[in-house]
Enzyme design. Structure first.
Site, short mmCIF file in Angstrom:
data_model
loop_
_atom_site.label_atom_id
_atom_site.label_comp_id
_atom_site.label_asym_id
_atom_site.label_seq_id
_atom_site.Cartn_x
_atom_site.Cartn_y
_atom_site.Cartn_z
N CYS A 106 0.80 -0.95 0.14
CA CYS A 106 -0.16 0.02 0.07
C CYS A 106 1.07 1.39 -0.08
O CYS A 106 2.59 0.69 0.58
CB CYS A 106 -1.02 0.46 1.40
SG CYS A 106 -1.94 1.62 1.64
N HIS A 148 -9.13 -3.88 -1.43
CA HIS A 148 -8.23 -2.87 -0.44
C HIS A 148 -8.40 -1.48 -1.12
O HIS A 148 -8.50 -0.68 0.06
CB HIS A 148 -6.72 -3.79 -1.87
CG HIS A 148 -5.91 -2.38 -1.07
ND1 HIS A 148 -4.88 -2.82 -0.21
CD2 HIS A 148 -5.38 -1.08 -1.40
CE1 HIS A 148 -3.65 -2.39 -0.39
NE2 HIS A 148 -3.43 -0.93 -0.58
N GLU A 149 -8.98 -0.91 -2.55
CA GLU A 149 -8.81 0.84 -1.81
C GLU A 149 -10.24 0.72 -1.54
O GLU A 149 -10.23 1.67 -1.13
CB GLU A 149 -8.91 0.45 -4.24
CG GLU A 149 -7.56 0.47 -4.45
CD GLU A 149 -6.88 1.04 -4.12
OE1 GLU A 149 -6.77 1.75 -3.40
OE2 GLU A 149 -5.39 0.37 -4.05
N HIS A 152 -10.35 1.87 1.88
CA HIS A 152 -9.40 2.83 2.62
C HIS A 152 -10.85 3.27 3.19
O HIS A 152 -10.60 5.32 3.42
CB HIS A 152 -8.60 3.58 1.40
CG HIS A 152 -7.16 2.76 1.33
ND1 HIS A 152 -6.45 3.28 1.93
CD2 HIS A 152 -6.10 2.68 0.80
CE1 HIS A 152 -4.92 2.83 2.11
NE2 HIS A 152 -5.43 1.87 0.58
NI NI Z 1 -3.84 1.30 0.04
#
Ligand code: NI
Length: 178
Positions: A106, A148-149, A152
């Site tokens: 990341c 994953h994105e 956030h």
């Molecule tokens: Ni990330």
């Protein structure tokens, strides 16, 4: 265009739940997307979320037109702008959705990699910057990148999803041991 500083783990702005976008196809939104694209390209990222450049909105970008030098063997994911996303894990028939573990990095956790469990197959919906609907069913690396994105946007960084911290380390040390 602007290459923005990417916030690092420890910055409390990465732990917020981001606000939904309410106005599409606006100058401000297009400027944000340009900043995200420029910043992702400059860092050779596989994706980037608005909170990583300090913007408290549910906007992520991911994918590339060509192979990513940081992930040379990863399958291509189409270049995508995804806004106000919703992710639904999918199982086969009546089965519980299955998970895979694989390595992730990341841009907000520089120099480190960890093995992270993610749903193998998901449906994701949302909108692009013009307000057009996106609805895709994907698996494997594409599904991992989206999870994953979008994490956030919920204030989650990948170490918060890890279960086995023996599978977590600095990229140079991990490469040396393989
Ligand atoms: Ni990330």
């Amino acid at each position: 265009m602007a290459v923005c500083d990417i916030l690092k783990m420890g910055d409390p702005r990465l732990l917020r739940v981001a606000q939904p976008v309410t106005e599409f196809d606006s100058d401000a939104l297009h400027l944000l997307i340009t900043d995200l694209l420029d910043s992702m390209r400059a860092a050779d990222g596989a994706g980037l979320a608005a909170p990583q450049i300090g913007v408290d909105l549910q906007v992520v970008i991911f994918g590339t037109d060509a192979a990513n030098p940081r992930y040379p063997n990863a399958p291509l994911v189409p270049k995508t702008v995804l806004i106000n996303p919703l992710i639904t894990p999918l199982g086969e028939g009546e089965q519980t959705p299955s998970e895979d573990e694989d390595w992730e990095g990341c841009l907000s956790v520089p120099g480190l990699r960890g093995k992270v469990p993610r749903y193998s197959r998901i449906r994701y919906t949302g909108f692009d910057q013009y307000g057009d609907a996106i609805d895709r069913t994907v698996d494997g690396f594409h599904a991992r990148v989206v999870q994953h994105e979008c994490d956030h946007l919920w204030g989650k960084l990948y170490p918060m999803r890890m279960r086995d911290f023996s599978q977590f380390g600095f990229v140079d040390a991990l490469q040396a041991s393989n």
